[in-house]
Design an enzyme around this catalytic site. Structure first.
Site, PDB file in Angstrom:
ATOM      1  N   TYR A 149      50.496  46.232  31.737  1.00 47.96           N
ATOM      2  CA  TYR A 149      49.296  45.893  32.484  1.00 47.96           C
ATOM      3  C   TYR A 149      49.638  45.370  33.867  1.00 47.96           C
ATOM      4  O   TYR A 149      50.534  44.531  33.998  1.00 47.96           O
ATOM      5  CB  TYR A 149      48.515  44.806  31.739  1.00 47.96           C
ATOM      6  CG  TYR A 149      47.291  44.350  32.483  1.00 47.96           C
ATOM      7  CD1 TYR A 149      46.087  45.013  32.303  1.00 47.96           C
ATOM      8  CD2 TYR A 149      47.335  43.298  33.385  1.00 47.96           C
ATOM      9  CE1 TYR A 149      44.961  44.628  32.993  1.00 47.96           C
ATOM     10  CE2 TYR A 149      46.213  42.902  34.084  1.00 47.96           C
ATOM     11  CZ  TYR A 149      45.022  43.570  33.886  1.00 47.96           C
ATOM     12  OH  TYR A 149      43.915  43.196  34.581  1.00 47.96           O
ATOM     13  N   TRP A 151      48.692  45.175  38.471  1.00 47.74           N
ATOM     14  CA  TRP A 151      48.235  45.673  39.767  1.00 47.74           C
ATOM     15  C   TRP A 151      49.351  46.275  40.581  1.00 47.74           C
ATOM     16  O   TRP A 151      49.533  45.942  41.763  1.00 47.74           O
ATOM     17  CB  TRP A 151      47.544  44.557  40.526  1.00 47.74           C
ATOM     18  CG  TRP A 151      46.125  44.423  40.094  1.00 47.74           C
ATOM     19  CD1 TRP A 151      45.675  43.893  38.925  1.00 47.74           C
ATOM     20  CD2 TRP A 151      44.973  44.861  40.815  1.00 47.74           C
ATOM     21  NE1 TRP A 151      44.304  43.970  38.875  1.00 47.74           N
ATOM     22  CE2 TRP A 151      43.857  44.550  40.024  1.00 47.74           C
ATOM     23  CE3 TRP A 151      44.785  45.469  42.057  1.00 47.74           C
ATOM     24  CZ2 TRP A 151      42.548  44.844  40.428  1.00 47.74           C
ATOM     25  CZ3 TRP A 151      43.495  45.756  42.452  1.00 47.74           C
ATOM     26  CH2 TRP A 151      42.389  45.449  41.646  1.00 47.74           C
TER      27      TRP A 151
HETATM   28  N1  LIG Z   1      45.260  31.530  35.086  1.00 47.85           N
HETATM   29  C1  LIG Z   1      44.847  32.752  35.404  1.00 47.85           C
HETATM   30  N2  LIG Z   1      45.561  33.812  35.058  1.00 47.85           N
HETATM   31  C2  LIG Z   1      45.146  35.050  35.397  1.00 47.85           C
HETATM   32  C3  LIG Z   1      43.931  35.235  36.097  1.00 47.85           C
HETATM   33  C4  LIG Z   1      43.164  34.082  36.426  1.00 47.85           C
HETATM   34  O1  LIG Z   1      42.074  34.178  37.016  1.00 47.85           O
HETATM   35  N3  LIG Z   1      43.660  32.868  36.073  1.00 47.85           N
HETATM   36  N4  LIG Z   1      43.530  36.491  36.434  1.00 47.85           N
HETATM   37  C5  LIG Z   1      43.964  37.563  35.584  1.00 47.85           C
HETATM   38  C6  LIG Z   1      43.641  38.851  36.197  1.00 47.85           C
HETATM   39  S1  LIG Z   1      41.990  39.124  36.539  1.00 47.85           S
HETATM   40  C7  LIG Z   1      44.558  39.796  36.413  1.00 47.85           C
HETATM   41  S2  LIG Z   1      44.036  41.342  36.915  1.00 47.85           S
HETATM   42  C8  LIG Z   1      45.992  39.555  36.175  1.00 47.85           C
HETATM   43  C9  LIG Z   1      46.880  40.153  37.253  1.00 47.85           C
HETATM   44  O2  LIG Z   1      48.144  40.293  36.789  1.00 47.85           O
HETATM   45  P1  LIG Z   1      49.133  41.367  37.424  1.00 47.85           P
HETATM   46  O3  LIG Z   1      48.412  42.611  37.756  1.00 47.85           O
HETATM   47  O4  LIG Z   1      50.299  41.460  36.531  1.00 47.85           O
HETATM   48  O5  LIG Z   1      49.516  40.630  38.778  1.00 47.85           O
HETATM   49  P2  LIG Z   1      50.290  41.129  40.053  1.00 47.85           P
HETATM   50  O6  LIG Z   1      50.881  39.916  40.644  1.00 47.85           O
HETATM   51  O7  LIG Z   1      49.412  41.926  40.928  1.00 47.85           O
HETATM   52  O8  LIG Z   1      51.468  42.017  39.456  1.00 47.85           O
HETATM   53  C10 LIG Z   1      51.778  43.283  39.875  1.00 47.85           C
HETATM   54  C11 LIG Z   1      53.297  43.444  39.815  1.00 47.85           C
HETATM   55  O9  LIG Z   1      53.621  44.810  40.059  1.00 47.85           O
HETATM   56  C12 LIG Z   1      54.709  44.876  40.961  1.00 47.85           C
HETATM   57  N5  LIG Z   1      54.615  46.171  41.666  1.00 47.85           N
HETATM   58  C13 LIG Z   1      53.874  46.500  42.745  1.00 47.85           C
HETATM   59  N6  LIG Z   1      54.028  47.790  43.065  1.00 47.85           N
HETATM   60  C14 LIG Z   1      54.880  48.314  42.170  1.00 47.85           C
HETATM   61  C15 LIG Z   1      55.425  49.611  41.985  1.00 47.85           C
HETATM   62  O10 LIG Z   1      55.168  50.550  42.718  1.00 47.85           O
HETATM   63  N7  LIG Z   1      56.287  49.778  40.921  1.00 47.85           N
HETATM   64  C16 LIG Z   1      56.621  48.746  40.091  1.00 47.85           C
HETATM   65  N8  LIG Z   1      57.445  49.008  39.086  1.00 47.85           N
HETATM   66  N9  LIG Z   1      56.115  47.504  40.264  1.00 47.85           N
HETATM   67  C17 LIG Z   1      55.261  47.299  41.279  1.00 47.85           C
HETATM   68  C18 LIG Z   1      54.551  43.678  41.857  1.00 47.85           C
HETATM   69  O11 LIG Z   1      55.771  43.335  42.470  1.00 47.85           O
HETATM   70  C19 LIG Z   1      54.027  42.612  40.860  1.00 47.85           C
HETATM   71  O12 LIG Z   1      55.054  41.891  40.282  1.00 47.85           O
HETATM   72  O13 LIG Z   1      46.245  38.148  36.113  1.00 47.85           O
HETATM   73  C20 LIG Z   1      45.433  37.502  35.180  1.00 47.85           C
HETATM   74  N10 LIG Z   1      45.875  36.129  35.030  1.00 47.85           N
HETATM   75  N1  LIG Z   2      42.315  38.156  47.671  1.00 44.68           N
HETATM   76  C1  LIG Z   2      42.276  38.536  46.382  1.00 44.68           C
HETATM   77  N2  LIG Z   2      41.270  39.337  45.961  1.00 44.68           N
HETATM   78  C2  LIG Z   2      41.219  39.687  44.644  1.00 44.68           C
HETATM   79  C3  LIG Z   2      42.209  39.312  43.722  1.00 44.68           C
HETATM   80  C4  LIG Z   2      43.255  38.466  44.207  1.00 44.68           C
HETATM   81  O1  LIG Z   2      44.148  38.041  43.445  1.00 44.68           O
HETATM   82  N3  LIG Z   2      43.247  38.097  45.527  1.00 44.68           N
HETATM   83  N4  LIG Z   2      42.146  39.729  42.406  1.00 44.68           N
HETATM   84  C5  LIG Z   2      41.293  40.870  42.103  1.00 44.68           C
HETATM   85  C6  LIG Z   2      41.027  40.938  40.653  1.00 44.68           C
HETATM   86  S1  LIG Z   2      42.159  41.719  39.656  1.00 44.68           S
HETATM   87  C7  LIG Z   2      39.915  40.441  40.094  1.00 44.68           C
HETATM   88  S2  LIG Z   2      39.719  40.530  38.408  1.00 44.68           S
HETATM   89  C8  LIG Z   2      38.858  39.839  40.903  1.00 44.68           C
HETATM   90  C9  LIG Z   2      38.474  38.468  40.369  1.00 44.68           C
HETATM   91  O2  LIG Z   2      37.196  38.138  40.754  1.00 44.68           O
HETATM   92  P1  LIG Z   2      36.567  36.801  40.137  1.00 44.68           P
HETATM   93  O3  LIG Z   2      36.943  36.682  38.720  1.00 44.68           O
HETATM   94  O4  LIG Z   2      35.125  36.793  40.469  1.00 44.68           O
HETATM   95  O5  LIG Z   2      37.359  35.716  41.006  1.00 44.68           O
HETATM   96  P2  LIG Z   2      37.703  34.177  40.723  1.00 44.68           P
HETATM   97  O6  LIG Z   2      38.359  33.702  41.971  1.00 44.68           O
HETATM   98  O7  LIG Z   2      38.425  33.990  39.440  1.00 44.68           O
HETATM   99  O8  LIG Z   2      36.316  33.451  40.558  1.00 44.68           O
HETATM  100  C10 LIG Z   2      35.289  33.553  41.525  1.00 44.68           C
HETATM  101  C11 LIG Z   2      34.661  32.203  41.783  1.00 44.68           C
HETATM  102  O9  LIG Z   2      34.225  31.621  40.554  1.00 44.68           O
HETATM  103  C12 LIG Z   2      34.354  30.236  40.672  1.00 44.68           C
HETATM  104  N5  LIG Z   2      34.327  29.599  39.345  1.00 44.68           N
HETATM  105  C13 LIG Z   2      35.368  29.271  38.539  1.00 44.68           C
HETATM  106  N6  LIG Z   2      34.924  28.689  37.419  1.00 44.68           N
HETATM  107  C14 LIG Z   2      33.575  28.643  37.515  1.00 44.68           C
HETATM  108  C15 LIG Z   2      32.551  28.167  36.661  1.00 44.68           C
HETATM  109  O10 LIG Z   2      32.773  27.669  35.566  1.00 44.68           O
HETATM  110  N7  LIG Z   2      31.270  28.313  37.093  1.00 44.68           N
HETATM  111  C16 LIG Z   2      30.965  28.862  38.303  1.00 44.68           C
HETATM  112  N8  LIG Z   2      29.684  28.974  38.637  1.00 44.68           N
HETATM  113  N9  LIG Z   2      31.917  29.310  39.127  1.00 44.68           N
HETATM  114  C17 LIG Z   2      33.200  29.211  38.727  1.00 44.68           C
HETATM  115  C18 LIG Z   2      35.640  30.050  41.427  1.00 44.68           C
HETATM  116  O11 LIG Z   2      35.651  28.793  42.057  1.00 44.68           O
HETATM  117  C19 LIG Z   2      35.597  31.198  42.418  1.00 44.68           C
HETATM  118  O12 LIG Z   2      35.082  30.789  43.674  1.00 44.68           O
HETATM  119  O13 LIG Z   2      39.262  39.654  42.262  1.00 44.68           O
HETATM  120  C20 LIG Z   2      39.964  40.751  42.825  1.00 44.68           C
HETATM  121  N10 LIG Z   2      40.166  40.459  44.230  1.00 44.68           N
HETATM  122 MO   LIG Z   3      41.726  41.221  37.484  1.00 43.60          MO
END
Ligand SMILES: Nc1nc2c(c(=O)[nH]1)N[C@H]1C(S)=C(S)[C@@H](COP(=O)(O)OP(=O)(O)OC[C@H]3O[C@@H](n4cnc5c(=O)[nH]c(N)nc54)[C@H](O)[C@@H]3O)O[C@H]1N2
Ligand SMILES: Nc1nc2c(c(=O)[nH]1)N[C@H]1C(S)=C(S)[C@@H](COP(=O)(O)OP(=O)(O)OC[C@H]3O[C@@H](n4cnc5c(=O)[nH]c(N)nc54)[C@H](O)[C@@H]3O)O[C@H]1N2
Ligand SMILES: [Mo]
Length: 817
Positions: A149, A151
């Site tokens: 899994y 990005w």
């Molecule tokens: N506490 C907490 N944890 C969270 C979240 C949160 O809100 N709070 N959010 C969750 C969410 S929504 C998501 S989507 C996940 C994200 O989790 P990930 O998608 O695992 O996060 P990234 O840091 O984007 O990891 C992408 C990795 O791919 C590598 N990479 C980039 N390009 C390439 C390539 O071309 N080839 C290879 N082999 N590697 C590459 C990058 O160096 C990086 O290490 O995290 C989750 N974890």
């Molecule tokens: N720059 C940037 N953009 C991204 C990403 C990134 O890592 N960096 N990740 C991408 C990915 S994979 C995903 S899944 C999306 C994530 O998109 P979201 O899941 O919507 O993003 P978050 O930042 O986790 O949360 C959005 C807002 O919710 C608020 N929040 C947290 N807890 C609560 C709560 O209990 N109640 C309320 N009302 N608000 C709360 C946080 O303060 C934050 O401002 O973003 C995408 N876009």
């Molecule tokens: Mo995500």
């Protein structure tokens, strides 16, 4: 993410059904490209998650990356190109963990503590192949987790995960995953409610909202951050929309415990309401109760378009459990004054109101309830299917409101190999899959039965893990628990560009190129298909890094003689790109979108813009359902919006009952003991998760070279903490050092450390020196319905750090490199 294609198809159907239903004449495309002359520009056009980029190269070095599309809002991520290529954190050569290299079948040393040894490509490939075969031949494909899994970089060819899975399929099959970390709860509950997942679907368009909505609610949503990226590449129209919304004079209400970047961006043009984290269901119920009390709920709509409002209303009124969910009750839980809750009910019911919601609110225990309750509230307001009314769960993500264009769409690399090449071969597929965020539970409990989405499933016995394009150690919750389960694995292989914490816990690490070091292409705009962009190689590969395509093509040759030819379908990088483009060109022709031939396109060093579609720009979600719910029923058992679900009733789950329910979380402000604060882990403006944590822009946000923790001024004062202090943040699961940022911009009783900071454990103290928040988070499922990730549910204590100064070493390569 993986559902994009389904969504797109769903949208096109919806768009044609509602075509002509509206008469909006003033919709025009938001400003797009100022297409420049291509000659002697001195830069290469490429693209990434953060949009189309101009990559400036001097003396063979990448010196600058900037936005190629005009934009009014800063996107912090676009400048990271040079850091991505030249950081000290890069993996430059094939590396093997010492204790594993010496005796792969019975390795010594501990992952995460051992040193690494550089080996030749030949040796690394041979070793990975042998160990893969040993596990496969002894235990079968159920022992190999290749879900991978993450990005990984954008691009239709160099899709790290798919390339791994293509190889694993050729080898005979593998274990995959279900759902994602992003919307694990919402994407499972929403089909029960409205018959579609909603989180990855074209929204009522930005122009329609601009034209019709009077009130826009940003519920747990921070689009100024989250729209910096998209799954393909950001078309930047979402940021442009919010820029225009700010100037529009419409009422904007933001519900967030944090005064987020978006709320700061709106300034006086938005009202900030700060509930306690995890209490949004109670807040929405307080509003819902007020609506009923004042007879402002739309009974005609509820009757015609929904099912089960009576049962829900009995619960709301306390008939079924003795608790009236009125505004006073909600105030008590949310910390939002009852008066304010009543005003919200009044404003929402008197105006055309769009309830936009983000996803952080469902990355919490019982996360399923959030979007179900917001949908229920929208149904009570009776505006679903009207232009600018109802709800929308992807306005903050991948430019979900940018209208679809008439386009030639690029196909992408697939995990399945063309049949012409695989005849007679024993090709496999996914043999078992578990909900992605249950990975540690799966590793801890091989063979155990569990409930998921109404089914009984069984965890596989995983012995080998291979990741390509994901960052396991930053993505997953409760890092210390993860390390324990991880270290039970027999073999770990990682394809990585950087020495991430996961790479530092792998046995074999393959060095991978960045997207600046290989050729690719991408669509730009997940929903809009607004552009096709080339992703031209800008510089030579660093060290001995290779693309994932190259790695798996070579490994396929190890599977059997001629394996490379099968894996690649006898095509190299540019052949694939040419073929993908030709297919897009054909689709373009059918949609009457002329596209130049491939050579011309590639040499032009320019992106192509697709054709604006006046009808698609008027798309209103659920308009066809509203027009005729009998002819256009929803995909639910009743064909209506299900406020009460008989299917869920039949599952009998305590943690996901048959109608939206306020369920009290285990760890939240309401259950906090003396000194405990609730931790939120929102997404950062300066990173894509863990990506770019090492980059130069780190200087703009790091405090004492650590991840910042936002803490309310009153909470800080009580603890004698000032901005700039290093603080220890801890609970029973672990401890981290973070840099204090004292503010009035966060609800008292809660703190925030943005997700994605690299874990970096001090070998003596076991404390994370970089402030990685997942060291502290709770690794539990949202419920046994969706088994989503519940990262935003944790209590922590915070104190000033008085121990030795511990420098962050997260971005240093491990010993031996
Ligand atoms: N506490 C907490 N944890 C969270 C979240 C949160 O809100 N709070 N959010 C969750 C969410 S929504 C998501 S989507 C996940 C994200 O989790 P990930 O998608 O695992 O996060 P990234 O840091 O984007 O990891 C992408 C990795 O791919 C590598 N990479 C980039 N390009 C390439 C390539 O071309 N080839 C290879 N082999 N590697 C590459 C990058 O160096 C990086 O290490 O995290 C989750 N974890
Ligand atoms: N720059 C940037 N953009 C991204 C990403 C990134 O890592 N960096 N990740 C991408 C990915 S994979 C995903 S899944 C999306 C994530 O998109 P979201 O899941 O919507 O993003 P978050 O930042 O986790 O949360 C959005 C807002 O919710 C608020 N929040 C947290 N807890 C609560 C709560 O209990 N109640 C309320 N009302 N608000 C709360 C946080 O303060 C934050 O401002 O973003 C995408 N876009
Ligand atoms: Mo995500």
């Amino acid at each position: 993410m993986s559902n994009m294609n389904i969504s797109r198809r769903g949208f096109l159907k919806g768009a044609s059904a509602s075509a002509g239903a509206l008469a909006i004449s003033s919709i025009v495309p938001l400003p797009a490209s100022a297409s420049a002359n291509i000659s002697d520009r001195g830069y290469v056009i490429t693209a990434g998650r953060m949009g189309i980029l101009k990559a400036k190269v001097e003396d063979g070095k990448l010196v600058e990356t900037t936005n190629a599309l005009p934009q009014s809002v800063v996107n912090h991520l676009q400048s990271t190109g040079p850091s991505q290529v030249y950081t000290k954190a890069r993996v430059k050569y094939p590396m093997v963990r010492k204790g594993f290299l010496e005796n792969p079948e019975n390795p010594t040393g501990v992952r995460g503590k051992d040193e690494y040894v550089r080996v030749s490509w030949e040796k690394a490939l041979e070793l990975a192949h042998e160990q893969h075969m040993r596990i496969r031949n002894t235990y079968g494909p159920e022992a190999i987790y290749a879900g991978s899994y993450g990005w990984r970089s954008s691009g239709v060819l160099h899709d790290a995960r798919t390339l791994l899975q293509r190889y694993m399929a050729l080898a005979g099959g593998y274990v995959g995953y279900l759902g994602d970390y992003s919307t694990g709860a919402a994407q499972v509950i929403m089909p029960y409610v409205v018959g579609s997942i909603e989180v990855y679907e074209q929204q009522t368009t930005y122009p329609v909202v601009m034209e019709n909505s009077e009130v826009v609610v940003l519920w747990g949503m921070n689009p100024i951050n989250t729209l910096e990226i998209a799954w393909t590449a950001a078309d930047s129209q979402g940021l442009e929309f919010f820029h225009q919304l700010k100037k529009s004079g419409k009422t904007v209400i933001a519900i967030d415990p944090i005064r987020s970047e978006t709320i700061n961006f709106f300034g006086d043009n938005a009202q900030w309401i700060a509930p306690n984290p995890m209490t949004d269901v109670a807040l929405a119920m307080g509003i819902a109760h007020t609506l009923v009390k004042n007879k402002k709920h739309d009974e005609t709509f509820l009757k015609k378009y929904t099912q089960g409002f009576e049962q829900f209303n009995q619960y709301l009124q306390g008939d079924s459990d003795g608790i009236v969910k009125d505004s006073a009750w909600a105030e008590n839980i949310t910390g939002v004054p009852a008066k304010q809750i009543e005003v919200l009910a009044d404003i929402f019911s008197k105006n055309r109101t769009m309830l936009m919601a983000g996803w952080g609110i469902q990355r919490q225990q019982f996360g399923e309830q959030r979007h179900w309750m917001i949908t229920t509230l929208a149904a009570m307001l009776g505006q679903i299917g009207l232009p600018g009314g109802g709800f929308g769960f992807s306005y903050h993500y991948s430019n979900g409101g940018n209208p679809a264009r008439d386009a030639g769409v690029l196909p992408a690399m697939t995990a399945t190999i063309d049949e012409n090449f695989t005849a007679g071969l024993n090709v496999g597929g996914v043999v078992n899959a578990f909900p992605v965020a249950r990975i540690v539970e799966a590793m801890e409990n091989p063979g155990k039965e569990y409930q998921h989405n109404g089914q009984t499933r069984t965890f596989p016995h995983v012995r080998m893990l291979w990741t390509s394009g994901g960052a396991n150690f930053t993505q997953h919750q409760d890092t210390n628990r993860l390390v324990k389960a991880w270290n039970k694995l027999d073999v770990v292989v990682i394809n990585e560009i950087y020495w991430t914490a996961a790479a530092k816990h792998a046995d074999i690490v393959f060095p991978i190129t960045t997207s600046f070091e290989r050729n690719d292409m991408t669509m730009v705009g997940d929903y809009s298909n607004q552009f096709i962009s080339p992703m031209k190689q800008a510089v030579e590969a660093e060290g001995e890094s290779k693309s994932d395509f190259e790695v798996f093509a070579s490994l396929s040759e190890h599977l059997f003689k001629g394996g490379r030819r099968v894996y690649t379908e006898d095509r190299e990088e540019m052949d694939w790109l040419r073929d993908f483009y030709k297919k897009a060109q054909k689709g373009g022709r059918n949609a009457r979108v002329p596209m130049p031939n491939f050579t011309k396109f590639w040499e032009a060093n320019e992106y192509l813009e697709m054709k604006w579609n006046e009808e698609a720009a008027k798309f209103v979600r659920f308009a066809d359902f509203r027009k005729d719910p009998v002819l256009n029923p929803l995909g639910t058992p009743s064909g209506k919006i299900e406020i009460y679900s008989k299917t869920l009733e039949s599952y009998g789950l305590k943690d996901c009952p048959a109608h939206p329910t306020w369920l009290e979380p285990t760890e939240y402000t309401g259950s906090a003991k003396e000194g405990e604060l609730q931790l939120m882990t929102a997404h950062s403006a300066y990173r894509l998760h863990s990506q770019f944590n090492y980059a130069d822009i780190r200087k703009e946000y790091a405090i004492a070279n650590k991840e910042p923790i936002l803490i309310n001024e009153n909470d800080a004062q009580k603890r004698g903490i000032k901005t700039g202090d290093v603080v220890r943040v801890f609970n029973q699961r672990g401890q981290v050092l973070a840099g204090a940022s004292v503010t009035d911009g966060i609800k008292q009783g809660s703190v925030c450390i943005h997700e994605g900071a690299w874990p970096d454990f001090d070998p003596k103290l076991g404390i994370c020196r970089n402030g990685g928040p997942n060291v502290l988070t709770l690794d539990i499922p949202t419920s046994r319905l969706a088994n989503g990730c519940a990262a935003n549910s944790a209590l922590v204590k915070v104190e000033k750090w008085v121990g030795d100064q511990l420098e962050t070493e997260a971005f240093n390569p491990p010993k031996g490199v």
